[in-house]
Scaffold this active site. Structure first.
Site, PDB file in Angstrom:
ATOM      1  N   LYS A 161     107.010  57.235  20.912  1.00 16.20           N
ATOM      2  CA  LYS A 161     107.350  57.310  22.503  1.00 16.20           C
ATOM      3  C   LYS A 161     108.530  56.607  22.367  1.00 16.20           C
ATOM      4  O   LYS A 161     108.916  55.170  21.883  1.00 16.20           O
ATOM      5  CB  LYS A 161     106.408  56.523  23.308  1.00 16.20           C
ATOM      6  CG  LYS A 161     105.101  57.466  23.384  1.00 16.20           C
ATOM      7  CD  LYS A 161     105.340  58.733  24.249  1.00 16.20           C
ATOM      8  CE  LYS A 161     104.037  59.303  24.514  1.00 16.20           C
ATOM      9  NZ  LYS A 161     104.180  60.590  25.334  1.00 16.20           N
ATOM     10  N   ASP A 189     109.193  61.426  21.511  1.00 13.74           N
ATOM     11  CA  ASP A 189     108.803  61.952  22.994  1.00 13.74           C
ATOM     12  C   ASP A 189     109.673  60.866  24.074  1.00 13.74           C
ATOM     13  O   ASP A 189     109.212  59.921  24.248  1.00 13.74           O
ATOM     14  CB  ASP A 189     107.471  61.808  23.143  1.00 13.74           C
ATOM     15  CG  ASP A 189     106.996  62.573  24.469  1.00 13.74           C
ATOM     16  OD1 ASP A 189     107.977  62.806  25.394  1.00 13.74           O
ATOM     17  OD2 ASP A 189     105.951  62.704  25.120  1.00 13.74           O
ATOM     18  N   GLU A 215     110.467  65.646  22.497  1.00 17.84           N
ATOM     19  CA  GLU A 215     109.728  66.287  23.800  1.00 17.84           C
ATOM     20  C   GLU A 215     110.629  65.752  24.927  1.00 17.84           C
ATOM     21  O   GLU A 215     110.890  64.531  25.094  1.00 17.84           O
ATOM     22  CB  GLU A 215     108.406  65.774  23.993  1.00 17.84           C
ATOM     23  CG  GLU A 215     107.368  66.365  23.007  1.00 17.84           C
ATOM     24  CD  GLU A 215     105.923  65.657  23.304  1.00 17.84           C
ATOM     25  OE1 GLU A 215     105.577  65.721  24.505  1.00 17.84           O
ATOM     26  OE2 GLU A 215     105.309  65.504  22.288  1.00 17.84           O
ATOM     27  N   ASP A 240     107.702  69.501  27.958  1.00 17.35           N
ATOM     28  CA  ASP A 240     106.313  68.972  28.294  1.00 17.35           C
ATOM     29  C   ASP A 240     106.289  68.856  29.888  1.00 17.35           C
ATOM     30  O   ASP A 240     105.662  69.673  30.344  1.00 17.35           O
ATOM     31  CB  ASP A 240     106.124  67.711  27.495  1.00 17.35           C
ATOM     32  CG  ASP A 240     104.827  67.194  27.644  1.00 17.35           C
ATOM     33  OD1 ASP A 240     104.105  67.968  28.417  1.00 17.35           O
ATOM     34  OD2 ASP A 240     104.395  66.109  27.149  1.00 17.35           O
ATOM     35  N   LYS A 264      99.190  71.184  27.832  1.00 17.92           N
ATOM     36  CA  LYS A 264      97.934  70.326  28.160  1.00 17.92           C
ATOM     37  C   LYS A 264      97.100  70.970  29.288  1.00 17.92           C
ATOM     38  O   LYS A 264      97.676  71.660  30.231  1.00 17.92           O
ATOM     39  CB  LYS A 264      98.413  69.002  28.298  1.00 17.92           C
ATOM     40  CG  LYS A 264      99.374  68.309  27.240  1.00 17.92           C
ATOM     41  CD  LYS A 264      99.939  67.072  28.042  1.00 17.92           C
ATOM     42  CE  LYS A 264     100.864  66.290  27.070  1.00 17.92           C
ATOM     43  NZ  LYS A 264     101.716  65.313  27.672  1.00 17.92           N
TER      44      LYS A 264
HETATM   45 MG    MG Z   1     105.096  64.573  25.968  1.00 14.84          MG
END
Ligand code: MG
Length: 363
Positions: A161, A189, A215, A240, A264
């Site tokens: 992240k 991401d 991402e 995303d 997702k």
């Molecule tokens: Mg993501």
């Protein structure tokens, strides 16, 4: 078949560590569990894991919305999934996360009624699914130590992240690449943390660390920014937060914005729409990842079944429960050295442990 009862639980799961991404911090999973019972003795389970900064839902919002959806669905046929999905969308056009829990429970019932594990019911095969392990925003040394441990546990990919501090991100990615050598694939991401110029600069600077993809560098609604970055980045870009619905996926393809999508269930509103996104991606020659929020192994199992159902899914980020301090689920997916093993029992193949059902507040 008729829905006779719907149970709604406040599903709190403590975490081992605080999880930090560019837009929010998570101290525990505050999820919602749905149990849908039928007149034929089948019970389907579904889970919502609301990430407020991404989808605009919280546990409290979802507990309230779930009670509305319960009234909408009671007495109806759980096997008419597309009709039930359309009714839920007509009633609540937003709130994809709570709708996904109901959609998941309907699919659990349908696959149980068919006597097949869910991935097979969806037309999939039991192909290898290899998940990454996500390292949250935090200290440089602890990130490198964590990466080392992840590698020792047999994982083949790490997701890092980034998106709060350019300099700290650079040092953390550098430390992790140094710790794991060339053995692991690394994804990053940014969770919308950058503007377009910052993104292009950061991605060029991070490229020597051999990053598989990045991402969501820019804001969810900045499609021109995502396209701008994608055309100038040496690292492939994955949408995303910019892709919730099949219509978003079409838009991203029309604009030729990015090569990869992250799907997702908590964003798409469930399995029905997630597979539509995957089909659109396949038609547009885009590759997909199936990702997660902070689901227990129950919600994660649904994601894994979906991941096995379409060849569009080439990347898997199904690691939400690794950092949970409790595992309230019986059955479901198991992960061995980063490889996901799907349950072979009919339906979702995962259900909550009775001891936790007695502990969680029911509304
Ligand atoms: Mg993501």
């Amino acid at each position: 078949m008729k829905i006779t009862r719907i149970r709604i639980f406040k599903m709190d799961i403590p975490r081992k560590d605080v999880f930090t991404i560019a837009t929010m911090t998570l101290e525990k999973a505050e999820n919602v569990l749905i149990g849908v019972e039928t007149d034929e003795g089948l019970t389907g389970w579904g889970e919502a894991s609301p990430f407020h900064a991404l989808v605009g839902e919280t546990q409290r919002i979802d507990l309230a919305a779930a009670q509305e959806l319960r009234e909408l669905l009671l007495g109806k046929n759980p096997l008419e999934i597309s009709r039930r999905v359309q009714e839920m969308e007509a009633f609540l056009p937003h709130n994809p996360t709570i709708k996904s829990a109901f959609d998941m429970a309907l699919y659990d019932i349908a696959a149980q009624a068919a006597g097949m594990p869910l991935y097979q019911f969806l037309g999939g095969s039991h192909r290898p699914l290899e998940t990454d392990f996500t390292i949250s925003i935090g200290g440089v040394e602890e990130a490198a130590e964590k990466a080392q441990k992840v590698m020792e546990q047999g994982f083949g990919a790490i997701k890092i992240k980034v998106g709060i501090s350019d300099e700290a991100d650079y040092r953390r990615v550098e430390a992790i690449r140094t710790a794991v050598g060339d053995a692991l694939r690394i994804r990053i991401d940014a969770n919308q943390g950058w503007d377009r110029m910052q993104a292009v600069a950061n991605l060029n600077r991070l490229a020597p660390f051999h990053i598989e993809f990045c991402e969501q560098p820019c804001s969810a609604h900045d499609l021109p920014g995502m396209t701008f970055v994608s055309r100038r980045s040496p690292i492939p870009i994955m949408a995303d937060e910019s892709v919730f619905s099949p219509m978003d996926a079409l838009q991203l393809i029309w604009e030729d914005a990015v090569p990869y999508f992250n799907i997702k269930l908590s964003k798409s509103g469930g399995i029905y729409r997630a597979l539509q996104i995957a089909h659109i991606a396949w038609a547009g020659s885009r590759k997909c990842m199936i990702g997660c929020m902070s689901e227990s192994r129950l919600g994660l199992t649904a994601h894994a079944h979906v991941g096995a159902a379409s060849p569009a899914f080439q990347f898997f980020d199904l690691d939400s429960f690794f950092e949970h301090a409790e595992d309230p689920i019986i059955g479901g997916v198991q992960v061995e050295k980063g490889h996901i093993l799907l349950p072979q029992t009919p339906g979702l193949g995962a259900r909550p442990d009775e001891a936790f059902l007695n502990k969680w507040e029911e509304v």
